[in-house]
Motif scaffolding. Structure first.
Motif, PDB file in Angstrom:
ATOM      1  N   ALA A  62       4.325  16.244  -5.463  1.00 42.01           N
ATOM      2  CA  ALA A  62       5.313  15.845  -4.595  1.00 42.01           C
ATOM      3  C   ALA A  62       6.181  17.271  -3.956  1.00 42.01           C
ATOM      4  N   PRO A  63       6.214  17.280  -2.859  1.00 40.35           N
ATOM      5  CA  PRO A  63       6.874  18.558  -2.109  1.00 40.35           C
ATOM      6  C   PRO A  63       8.385  18.938  -2.447  1.00 40.35           C
ATOM      7  N   GLY A  64       8.984  17.984  -2.905  1.00 39.35           N
ATOM      8  CA  GLY A  64      10.671  18.322  -3.077  1.00 39.35           C
ATOM      9  C   GLY A  64      11.005  16.731  -3.882  1.00 39.35           C
ATOM     10  N   GLU A  65      12.178  16.549  -3.493  1.00 38.36           N
ATOM     11  CA  GLU A  65      13.107  15.388  -3.693  1.00 38.36           C
ATOM     12  C   GLU A  65      12.395  14.231  -3.447  1.00 38.36           C
ATOM     13  N   PRO A  66      12.628  12.973  -4.058  1.00 37.82           N
ATOM     14  CA  PRO A  66      12.164  11.711  -3.677  1.00 37.82           C
ATOM     15  C   PRO A  66      12.483  11.288  -2.271  1.00 37.82           C
ATOM     16  N   ARG A  67      11.553  10.669  -1.529  1.00 37.37           N
ATOM     17  CA  ARG A  67      11.791  10.320  -0.125  1.00 37.37           C
ATOM     18  C   ARG A  67      11.729   8.858   0.194  1.00 37.37           C
ATOM     19  N   ILE A  68      11.949   8.475   1.209  1.00 43.39           N
ATOM     20  CA  ILE A  68      11.477   7.011   1.793  1.00 43.39           C
ATOM     21  C   ILE A  68      10.294   7.203   2.619  1.00 43.39           C
ATOM     22  N   VAL A  69       9.161   6.603   2.288  1.00 43.40           N
ATOM     23  CA  VAL A  69       8.053   6.585   2.786  1.00 43.40           C
ATOM     24  C   VAL A  69       7.774   5.374   3.638  1.00 43.40           C
ATOM     25  N   GLU A  70       7.670   5.621   5.155  1.00 44.89           N
ATOM     26  CA  GLU A  70       7.726   4.207   6.039  1.00 44.89           C
ATOM     27  C   GLU A  70       6.014   3.986   6.210  1.00 44.89           C
ATOM     28  N   PHE A  71       5.675   2.770   6.047  1.00 43.56           N
ATOM     29  CA  PHE A  71       4.380   2.108   6.241  1.00 43.56           C
ATOM     30  C   PHE A  71       4.637   0.870   7.284  1.00 43.56           C
ATOM     31  N   GLU A  72       3.745   0.819   8.139  1.00 49.14           N
ATOM     32  CA  GLU A  72       3.856  -0.635   8.794  1.00 49.14           C
ATOM     33  C   GLU A  72       2.385  -1.168   8.665  1.00 49.14           C
ATOM     34  N   MET A  73       2.400  -2.463   8.597  1.00 52.74           N
ATOM     35  CA  MET A  73       1.021  -3.409   8.131  1.00 52.74           C
ATOM     36  C   MET A  73       1.299  -4.651   9.045  1.00 52.74           C
ATOM     37  N   THR A  74       0.081  -4.839   9.795  1.00 49.08           N
ATOM     38  CA  THR A  74       0.156  -6.042  10.535  1.00 49.08           C
ATOM     39  C   THR A  74      -1.048  -6.860   9.672  1.00 49.08           C
ATOM     40  N   ILE A  75      -0.682  -8.182   9.677  1.00 51.08           N
ATOM     41  CA  ILE A  75      -1.475  -9.494   9.107  1.00 51.08           C
ATOM     42  C   ILE A  75      -2.501  -9.942  10.275  1.00 51.08           C
ATOM     43  N   VAL A  76      -3.562  -9.714   9.889  1.00 49.28           N
ATOM     44  CA  VAL A  76      -4.800 -10.210  10.984  1.00 49.28           C
ATOM     45  C   VAL A  76      -5.692 -11.111  10.449  1.00 49.28           C
ATOM     46  N   GLU A  77      -5.784 -12.566  10.981  1.00 53.99           N
ATOM     47  CA  GLU A  77      -6.563 -13.308  10.356  1.00 53.99           C
ATOM     48  C   GLU A  77      -7.736 -13.440  11.521  1.00 53.99           C
ATOM     49  N   LYS A  78      -9.068 -13.453  11.032  1.00 54.24           N
ATOM     50  CA  LYS A  78     -10.073 -13.145  11.896  1.00 54.24           C
ATOM     51  C   LYS A  78     -11.338 -13.606  11.041  1.00 54.24           C
ATOM     52  N   GLU A  79     -12.366 -13.789  11.702  1.00 54.37           N
ATOM     53  CA  GLU A  79     -13.577 -14.117  11.077  1.00 54.37           C
ATOM     54  C   GLU A  79     -14.383 -12.964  10.915  1.00 54.37           C
ATOM     55  N   ILE A  80     -15.285 -12.561   9.807  1.00 47.83           N
ATOM     56  CA  ILE A  80     -15.542 -11.604   9.299  1.00 47.83           C
ATOM     57  C   ILE A  80     -17.050 -11.740   8.691  1.00 47.83           C
ATOM     58  N   VAL A  82     -19.911 -11.238   6.448  1.00 48.06           N
ATOM     59  CA  VAL A  82     -20.236 -10.632   4.988  1.00 48.06           C
ATOM     60  C   VAL A  82     -21.532 -10.664   4.615  1.00 48.06           C
ATOM     61  N   ASP A  83     -22.277 -11.085   5.057  1.00 51.86           N
ATOM     62  CA  ASP A  83     -23.750 -10.818   5.354  1.00 51.86           C
ATOM     63  C   ASP A  83     -24.482 -11.527   6.367  1.00 51.86           C
ATOM     64  N   ASP A  84     -25.783 -11.381   6.322  1.00 52.06           N
ATOM     65  CA  ASP A  84     -26.457 -12.127   7.288  1.00 52.06           C
ATOM     66  C   ASP A  84     -26.376 -13.502   7.238  1.00 52.06           C
ATOM     67  N   GLY A  85     -25.841 -14.068   8.290  1.00 52.42           N
ATOM     68  CA  GLY A  85     -25.828 -15.583   8.119  1.00 52.42           C
ATOM     69  C   GLY A  85     -24.619 -16.239   7.576  1.00 52.42           C
ATOM     70  N   ALA A  86     -23.544 -15.463   6.969  1.00 53.38           N
ATOM     71  CA  ALA A  86     -22.504 -15.515   6.172  1.00 53.38           C
ATOM     72  C   ALA A  86     -21.283 -15.029   6.864  1.00 53.38           C
ATOM     73  N   TYR A  87     -20.529 -16.162   7.304  1.00 51.26           N
ATOM     74  CA  TYR A  87     -19.081 -15.711   7.909  1.00 51.26           C
ATOM     75  C   TYR A  87     -17.952 -16.059   7.145  1.00 51.26           C
ATOM     76  N   LEU A  88     -17.057 -15.294   6.974  1.00 48.64           N
ATOM     77  CA  LEU A  88     -15.683 -15.679   6.133  1.00 48.64           C
ATOM     78  C   LEU A  88     -14.897 -15.853   7.070  1.00 48.64           C
ATOM     79  N   GLN A  89     -13.793 -16.757   7.212  1.00 46.75           N
ATOM     80  CA  GLN A  89     -12.572 -16.915   7.758  1.00 46.75           C
ATOM     81  C   GLN A  89     -11.522 -15.969   7.046  1.00 46.75           C
ATOM     82  N   GLY A  90     -11.430 -15.025   7.383  1.00 46.33           N
ATOM     83  CA  GLY A  90     -10.930 -13.841   6.614  1.00 46.33           C
ATOM     84  C   GLY A  90      -9.177 -13.928   7.168  1.00 46.33           C
ATOM     85  N   MET A  91      -8.503 -13.549   5.830  1.00 41.05           N
ATOM     86  CA  MET A  91      -7.074 -13.188   6.064  1.00 41.05           C
ATOM     87  C   MET A  91      -6.982 -11.806   5.543  1.00 41.05           C
TER      88      MET A  91
END
Length: 373
Positions: A62-80, A82-91
């Motif tokens: 850590a470079p100094g005193e504690p900080r507030i570390v901001e992140f942003e994350m988006t939820i994506v529902e999509k087909e993935i 996984v393998d040849d012929g195998a598809y996951l309805q992913g979240m």
């Protein structure tokens, strides 16, 4: 929103309604009534998340005193695929399986903006195993499609921790095995320490998220493919409840970390492997290498184990292992249930550059044809 939530599940709509009702009530019951914390004097920094196996820029000390570390994350529902012929309805968190790894230091504040875009079908939230209270933040972050929320928590304990979606009832395991799991690493403010309390550092860090998938098959034994995540629910639930996964993979699909996607390192480099499993136990093993220092339970306040051949990752946890590569070549990083590694997909490769050391290993006689038999 209620009508939309009923429709989104297709045939499962009638089943989903009481689940969502329970989730909403849990959120309301646990919403705290307290004055906001005054953190106005703390420095803020923003980190841009990157897809695994890579990790965003960060300091090991850590470079100094504690900080507030901001992140942003988006939820994506999509087909993935996984393998040849195998598809996951992913979240997914941010479109990747696993979700991106976040890195902060002990006593920093994690401030996450969680976005559920309107094109999604389901409610989602996030439960940080590193956080304290309100179901790890899950009770404060339940967002419908078209909503966003901001959660802040203090990272009080150093270590590697899982985060995952936990919207309530039977939705919890379904969302996890559909990909909604990731990891956060909370580093000690003065960096990692070995078994004698000496500071150690790493040259590279790789995040390996292990997932098991339960992709349904039809009567002919062919993997089914669905139009959306809601359509897949009832069939997936039946396979899930049998507890026999169709795939066990690293980073979302078979071959995600092999071939052109293999991890890279060089002789003399120290690599920190962070390994998470949101739902089942695992047993990482680096073929041709070892765990020089292993925080098997992932908690950096504990003295690391040394020289492990295989280590254990409990379901719902993340662990860390540091290894200095001493020989060039291709190393296989596997789940050492070799059925899951070889037959179901839980294998990664590390391609290491450098010069061979015959003192460590030498081929004294090359394979030759036997004579006189």
């Amino acid at each position: 929103m209620l009508t939309r939530r009923a429709a989104l599940m297709g045939a499962a709509g009638a089943v989903s309604l009481p689940i969502f009702a329970r989730a909403a009530k849990a959120e309301e019951a646990l919403t705290p009534a307290a004055a906001p914390a005054d953190l106005s004097k703390l420095k803020r920094i923003r980190r841009e998340l990157v897809a695994p196996p890579f990790v965003h820029e960060h300091e090991q000390v850590a470079p100094g005193e504690p900080r507030i570390v901001e992140f942003e994350m988006t939820i994506v529902e999509k087909e993935i695929q996984v393998d040849d012929g195998a598809y996951l309805q992913g979240m997914t968190f941010n479109g990747s399986i696993p979700g991106p790894m976040m890195v902060v230091h002990q006593d920093d504040y994690v401030e996450l903006t969680l976005i559920n875009p309107p094109q999604n079908m389901l409610q989602h939230n996030i439960d940080f195993h590193a956080a304290t209270g309100a179901l790890g933040g899950g009770a404060l972050t339940l967002v419908n499609p078209g909503e966003k929320t901001v959660l802040r928590f203090k990272a009080t304990r150093p270590g590697t921790f899982v985060y995952h979606c936990a919207p309530g009832g039977p939705m919890i395991p379904w969302h996890v095995v559909a990909g909604m799991v990731g990891s956060i690493m909370v580093l000690p403010r003065d960096g990692l320490k070995d078994h004698e309390g000496r500071r150690v550092s790493y040259d590279r860090v790789y995040y390996i998220g292990e997932n098991e998938f339960y992709i349904p098959k039809d009567e002919a034994g062919v993997y089914k493919r669905y139009g959306d995540v809601g359509e897949s629910y009832l069939d997936t639930l039946e396979v899930m409840n049998g507890l026999v996964p169709s795939h066990v993979v690293f980073n979302g699909k078979v071959g995600a970390l092999t071939g052109d996607n293999a991890l890279k390192a060089a002789v003399g480099e120290k690599v920190l492997f962070v390994h998470s499993q949101g739902n089942r136990d695992s047993r990482p093993h680096l073929i041709g290498g070892h765990g020089d220092l292993v925080w098997e339970a992932g908690k950096f306040n504990n003295v690391p184990d040394r020289d492990l051949e295989t280590w254990f990752i409990r379901g719902g946890s993340a662990g860390a292992a540091l290894y200095e590569f001493l020989q060039p070549g291709v190393y296989a990083y596997v789940n050492h249930n070799l059925i899951e590694a070889v037959n179901l997909g839980a294998t990664a490769h590390v391609v290491v550059a450098g010069d061979w050391n015959n003192d460590l290993m030498e081929q004294v006689v090359a394979p030759t044809e036997m004579t006189g038999i």
